[in-house]
Design an enzyme around this catalytic site. Sequence first.
Site, short mmCIF file in Angstrom:
data_model
loop_
_atom_site.label_atom_id
_atom_site.label_comp_id
_atom_site.label_asym_id
_atom_site.label_seq_id
_atom_site.Cartn_x
_atom_site.Cartn_y
_atom_site.Cartn_z
N GLU A 180 0.85 -1.21 0.00
CA GLU A 180 0.01 -0.03 0.18
C GLU A 180 0.81 1.21 -0.16
OE1 GLU A 180 -2.75 -0.47 3.14
OE2 GLU A 180 -4.20 -1.93 1.91
N GLU A 328 -6.10 -8.45 -0.85
CA GLU A 328 -6.63 -8.21 0.35
C GLU A 328 -7.94 -8.14 0.48
OE1 GLU A 328 -4.46 -5.90 3.46
OE2 GLU A 328 -2.59 -6.39 2.45
#
Length: 693
Positions: A180, A328
């Site tokens: 991220e 995810e």
Amino acid sequence: MQSNQTSCVTRRCRWQIAGLALLCATLPLASLADERPAILLGAAWYPEQWPESRWPEDLKLMQAGHIHVVRVGEFAWSRLEPQEGQFDLDWLDRAVALAAQHGIGVVMGTPSAAPPAWLTQKYPETLRTEQDGRKAKHGNRQQGSPTSVRYREFCRRITQQMAQRWGHNPNVIGWQIDNEYGAFSWDDETHRQFQDWLRKKYETLDALNRHWTTEYWSQTYTDWSQIPMGPGGNPGLDLEFKRFVTASLRDFQHIQVEAIRAASDPRQFITSNFMGWYDVFDHYVLSQELDLASWDDYVGSGHLDAARNGMTHDLTRGFKRKNFWVMETQPGSVNWAPVNNVLDRGEVREMAWQAIGHGADAVSYWQWRSALNGQEEYHGTLVGADGTPVPLYDEVAQIGREFEQASEALAGTSPVADVAILQSYDSRWAINGQRHNRNFDPVGLLLSYYRPVRELLQQVDIVSPDAPLAPYRLVIAPGLNVLPDDVSRRLIEYVNGGGHLVLGPRSGMKDTYNALQTARQPGPLVPLLGARVEQYYALNDDVPVSGVWGGGKARLWAEQLKAQGANAEAAEILLTYGESNGWLDGQPAVISRKAGKGRITYIGAWLDDTLMRAATQWMVRLGSLEPALGPVPEGVEVLRRVGAGKEVFVLINHTKTPQRVALPRPMRRVLHDGATATAIDLPPRGVEVSRGR
Ligand code: GLA
Ligand code: GLA
């Protein structure tokens, strides 16, 4: 292809039989890759958090739960390099091998989002500086500075070590770089890099001063070192700062991509897990050198908003204009929302299938099991602190089983659309920098177009304005605020060639430097449209609008349009404002014109949902566009994947009541008995995969 040892076991039932550890242990690893389903179920697994003696039990439970892939390694730097230059990769090697024995493939994460304490202690310049000047500290993550030359060197070295170890490991199917991206550093080293980057781009200060209009407030720069680092307020500087952040993160990523490519099989993909609409960097740029895009799909508080979430899947598919991964997603609940409510029973499955329908080839849960300590103890998992399955485990196992059932049908297929919605980071940054109406959220505007298009046509792409437009019969640019010359040329070509271009409010206002265009909106497209924006107005109150699309309201924003120039006569007024501030009264809100072989339409206001639906119906009719499968009950999402001579539909009932979908022709029910049906009954939150060909 299948090796001799496995030829007695079909691809499908191999994955349907749980507890194959023994059989798998005897298989050559290469055959495992061939055996993997086309659609994968995954989980984030952190073997470093557990004694090795526990691993077999976890992997056994995963295998029984139809988990095909684990993501490991990200955040494990302190175990992989416990001291500077001392690498210990053997433990993770054993975890990879053990996973292979359970038929579970591995996505290897590089650990650059979590530098070890020795590193930042000895080299404090590797720590990020926050915007307020404070140094980041050890004890959280993302404390490393992606612009620090020294930090990048450490990242390169650990990645090289890992790539050399696993670049040819048949059980490692791909790589995830970092985690991220987005944290940035406001230190002097970065500031100098920004100034150098500007110097390379503009070459002369004169050019920079001119494009940024620095006479304004005496901002004129006489030396590169005077230029502040953004965000600084000057829209030219602000936009360039965003591009600089993008370029810096791309460089940070590139170092690791390069290290992996140099030592790995091309079979191994490289990705990084993005965060949907997060706009700290231009995702098209960072996706360029990745093999596939992936994102982390979290609902947080509340429940699945199918349109918004579907839009984010389509956004991610558009980064590389191909299938993607959900790297995810939440197993029930998260730990970071205001209220971490759980998703309803069946909702996790509904989400998983929505991802697949929108073009994901894998859905991976974060995480398998919570670390016993650390910041995320409360996050949803698939097994509890005691190491046994939580209630959701069975639902996830069902998803895995269904992925196996549907893999043959879905292999080699992707969503295909006739309609593209353009989204540009430049435009979002420019509008967000000067919203003018604080509620003018560019993503919300995009959603107002996306929702009816998705509903009426069931398929839509979201792509960059730089993407090829020829495949599309309709191209919608909800708010193309920054309109660089090359993009405007391509849009004109598209329309002249027969396409229908629909522009939303605030389009064509800025040039590539975030300066006002000297032509009124839509700038270089005014002659094509035969009309222009006379004036724009931020709205406190809704304004009535009516015309060929019926009646409704303009909200937040209204532009007063006017047919103008040589092509004015051919400009058709589709909507007109009612009584409001006097200026808008009776003035055009939407103008459309046939141009070349195509058409251009300018929608000057943020229209309410009813009008947007009518507008979309009009676009669909004009373009003779057809839904993929239609008509279906409200709340049922139809997702079509085609390819390799196949046509497959994922049907999802997003409502809480049973729904029946009548099929236009008999299709096979892939998830159930495989029997042919002419109608599909979907229970609340129910899913079916049906195969036409
Ligand atoms: C103040 C300033 C001006 C200008 C206006 C804008 O009055 O003095 O320079 O910024 O606000 O409203
Ligand atoms: C992000 C991170 C994960 C984890 C989850 C929790 O997606 O990538 O490491 O923190 O959030 O929801």
